[in-house]
Design a protein around this motif. Structure first.
Motif, mmCIF file in Angstrom:
data_model
loop_
_atom_site.group_PDB
_atom_site.id
_atom_site.type_symbol
_atom_site.label_atom_id
_atom_site.label_comp_id
_atom_site.label_asym_id
_atom_site.label_seq_id
_atom_site.Cartn_x
_atom_site.Cartn_y
_atom_site.Cartn_z
ATOM 1 N N LEU A 252 -16.831 -10.914 0.720
ATOM 2 C CA LEU A 252 -15.746 -10.160 0.321
ATOM 3 C C LEU A 252 -14.458 -9.973 1.678
ATOM 4 O O LEU A 252 -15.225 -9.831 2.638
ATOM 5 N N ALA A 253 -13.372 -10.188 1.442
ATOM 6 C CA ALA A 253 -12.398 -10.197 2.353
ATOM 7 C C ALA A 253 -12.265 -8.701 2.998
ATOM 8 O O ALA A 253 -12.316 -7.770 2.046
ATOM 9 N N LYS A 254 -12.358 -8.817 4.203
ATOM 10 C CA LYS A 254 -12.210 -7.337 5.052
ATOM 11 C C LYS A 254 -10.537 -6.940 4.861
ATOM 12 O O LYS A 254 -9.889 -7.841 5.036
ATOM 13 N N THR A 255 -10.492 -5.934 4.791
ATOM 14 C CA THR A 255 -8.955 -5.214 4.750
ATOM 15 C C THR A 255 -8.796 -4.453 6.152
ATOM 16 O O THR A 255 -9.720 -3.600 6.307
ATOM 17 N N THR A 256 -7.584 -4.568 6.692
ATOM 18 C CA THR A 256 -7.163 -3.440 7.698
ATOM 19 C C THR A 256 -5.925 -2.923 7.180
ATOM 20 O O THR A 256 -5.159 -3.473 6.873
ATOM 21 N N GLN A 257 -6.029 -1.348 7.547
ATOM 22 C CA GLN A 257 -4.772 -0.640 7.081
ATOM 23 C C GLN A 257 -4.451 0.372 7.940
ATOM 24 O O GLN A 257 -5.719 0.865 8.508
ATOM 25 N N PRO A 258 -3.489 1.126 8.057
ATOM 26 C CA PRO A 258 -3.175 2.011 8.979
ATOM 27 C C PRO A 258 -4.042 3.369 8.588
ATOM 28 O O PRO A 258 -4.362 3.590 7.495
ATOM 29 N N ILE A 259 -4.800 3.926 9.408
ATOM 30 C CA ILE A 259 -5.525 5.333 9.119
ATOM 31 C C ILE A 259 -4.636 6.311 8.735
ATOM 32 O O ILE A 259 -5.308 6.904 7.637
ATOM 33 N N SER A 260 -3.304 6.458 9.007
ATOM 34 C CA SER A 260 -2.662 7.599 8.384
ATOM 35 C C SER A 260 -1.063 7.282 8.433
ATOM 36 O O SER A 260 -0.678 6.234 9.364
ATOM 37 N N MET A 261 -0.686 7.753 7.756
ATOM 38 C CA MET A 261 0.995 7.669 7.672
ATOM 39 C C MET A 261 1.892 9.157 7.275
ATOM 40 O O MET A 261 0.998 9.765 6.482
ATOM 41 N N ASP A 262 2.707 9.340 7.746
ATOM 42 C CA ASP A 262 3.609 10.704 7.278
ATOM 43 C C ASP A 262 4.905 10.335 6.712
ATOM 44 O O ASP A 262 5.548 9.410 7.127
ATOM 45 N N SER A 263 5.317 11.012 5.625
ATOM 46 C CA SER A 263 6.520 10.779 5.135
ATOM 47 C C SER A 263 7.193 12.195 4.614
ATOM 48 O O SER A 263 6.639 13.193 4.769
ATOM 49 N N TYR A 264 8.217 12.292 4.434
ATOM 50 C CA TYR A 264 9.275 13.120 3.686
ATOM 51 C C TYR A 264 9.491 12.953 2.147
ATOM 52 O O TYR A 264 9.305 11.866 1.786
ATOM 53 N N GLU A 265 9.480 14.202 1.561
ATOM 54 C CA GLU A 265 9.874 13.960 0.197
ATOM 55 C C GLU A 265 11.297 13.152 -0.240
ATOM 56 O O GLU A 265 12.024 13.142 0.722
ATOM 57 N N GLY A 266 11.114 12.356 -1.170
ATOM 58 C CA GLY A 266 12.338 11.263 -1.343
ATOM 59 C C GLY A 266 12.438 10.182 -0.749
ATOM 60 O O GLY A 266 13.312 9.423 -0.912
ATOM 61 N N GLN A 267 11.385 9.818 0.356
ATOM 62 C CA GLN A 267 11.545 8.734 1.062
ATOM 63 C C GLN A 267 10.663 7.741 0.629
ATOM 64 O O GLN A 267 9.796 7.945 -0.501
ATOM 65 N N GLU A 268 10.981 6.479 0.573
ATOM 66 C CA GLU A 268 10.168 5.451 0.323
ATOM 67 C C GLU A 268 8.919 5.040 1.231
ATOM 68 O O GLU A 268 9.341 4.959 2.585
ATOM 69 N N VAL A 269 7.988 4.986 0.758
ATOM 70 C CA VAL A 269 6.854 4.811 1.588
ATOM 71 C C VAL A 269 6.227 3.212 1.503
ATOM 72 O O VAL A 269 6.085 2.809 0.288
ATOM 73 N N ASN A 270 6.021 2.504 2.733
ATOM 74 C CA ASN A 270 5.566 1.174 2.648
ATOM 75 C C ASN A 270 4.031 1.283 3.488
ATOM 76 O O ASN A 270 4.176 1.368 4.514
ATOM 77 N N ILE A 271 3.052 0.918 2.810
ATOM 78 C CA ILE A 271 1.799 0.662 3.295
ATOM 79 C C ILE A 271 1.246 -0.788 3.269
ATOM 80 O O ILE A 271 1.199 -1.283 2.285
ATOM 81 N N THR A 272 1.088 -1.161 4.548
ATOM 82 C CA THR A 272 0.614 -2.617 4.883
ATOM 83 C C THR A 272 -0.718 -2.766 4.898
ATOM 84 O O THR A 272 -1.427 -1.881 5.628
ATOM 85 N N CYS A 273 -1.237 -3.658 4.265
ATOM 86 C CA CYS A 273 -2.663 -4.065 4.420
ATOM 87 C C CYS A 273 -3.033 -5.474 4.766
ATOM 88 O O CYS A 273 -2.309 -6.239 4.147
ATOM 89 N N SER A 274 -3.719 -5.585 5.869
ATOM 90 C CA SER A 274 -4.070 -6.969 6.327
ATOM 91 C C SER A 274 -5.455 -7.516 5.641
ATOM 92 O O SER A 274 -6.351 -6.861 5.634
ATOM 93 N N HIS A 275 -5.258 -8.749 5.204
ATOM 94 C CA HIS A 275 -6.626 -9.453 4.778
ATOM 95 C C HIS A 275 -6.504 -10.730 4.994
ATOM 96 O O HIS A 275 -6.356 -11.486 4.348
#
Lengths: 112, 115
Positions: free
Chosen positions: A1-24
């Protein structure tokens, strides 16, 4: 199965758009990309799944470039209740939920 | 509630005792999975059933662990001679097993503490 890498943590504020990127980087031809959300003391919950280009549902969007070596989960206008761990999974779509391989996920914290 | 149900939600046991957990999947789902999750880690696959047949077992599933799904409906996971390292959240999931729907539905888990 392909291994994935993603950030350990992210912070944001209400109303913001959040983008979480994953490498595979070693994704296989028949692999799909799936994202799950998990709140403390609960089981993971399916968010979205895609193979290529863009997928959108009522909760999120998933952007997958042509080479499929990465993907981005986009959460529009987050709220405090979106604080959770988000997992990126890559694997074959074998007739309804073959075994899932979770990494450590991204802890998203949304503040006021 | 028509979701995946797990019982008990919490279990504290002494080292060396046997424990058994139950999972009731969504009724029309023919695939059932067990996962284990420790603090700060993602869930790890243990085993899965297609109806009553146990089709795959992880190497994580030592011989002290056994899972059954006798009638293709509910499932049990038993741990014999528990060890402190067995302390974890045990999650059950089910899925329809169809090409059109690949979503796995998870229960809320059973948290096991071995003292």
């Amino acid at each position: 199965l392909a291994k994935t890498t993603q950030p350990i943590s992210m912070d944001s504020y209400e109303g913001q758009e959040v983008n979480i990127t994953c490498s595979h980087n070693n994704i296989a031809t028949n692999d799909y990309i799936t994202w799950y959300q998990q709140f403390p003391s609960q089981g993971p919950r399916f968010i979205i799944q895609g193979y290529k280009t863009k997928v959108t549902n009522e909760v999120a969007s998933l952007f997958i470039p042509a080479d499929r070596k990465s993907s981005t989960l986009s959460l529009p206008r987050v709220s405090l209740s979106d604080t959770a761990v988000y997992y990126c999974l890559v694997g074959p779509r074998e007739g309804g939920g073959n075994k899932l391989t979770f990494g450590t996920g991204t802890q998203l914290k949304v503040e006021l | 509630d028509t979701g995946v149900s797990q019982d008990p939600r919490h279990k504290i046991t002494k080292r060396g005792q046997n424990v058994t957990f139950r999972c009731d999947p969504i009724s029309e789902h023919n695939r059932l999975y067990w996962y284990r999750q420790t603090l700060g880690q993602g869930p790890e696959f243990l085993t899965y059933f297609q109806n009553e047949a146990q089709l795959e077992k992880s190497r994580l599933l030592s011989d002290r662990f056994s899972a059954e799904r006798p009638k293709g409906s509910f499932s049990t996971l038993e741990i014999q001679r528990t060890e402190q390292g067995d302390s974890a959240m045990y999650l059950c999931a089910s899925s329809p097993g169809s090409l059109d729907n690949t979503e796995a539905f998870f229960g809320q888990g059973t948290r096991l503490t071995v003292v």
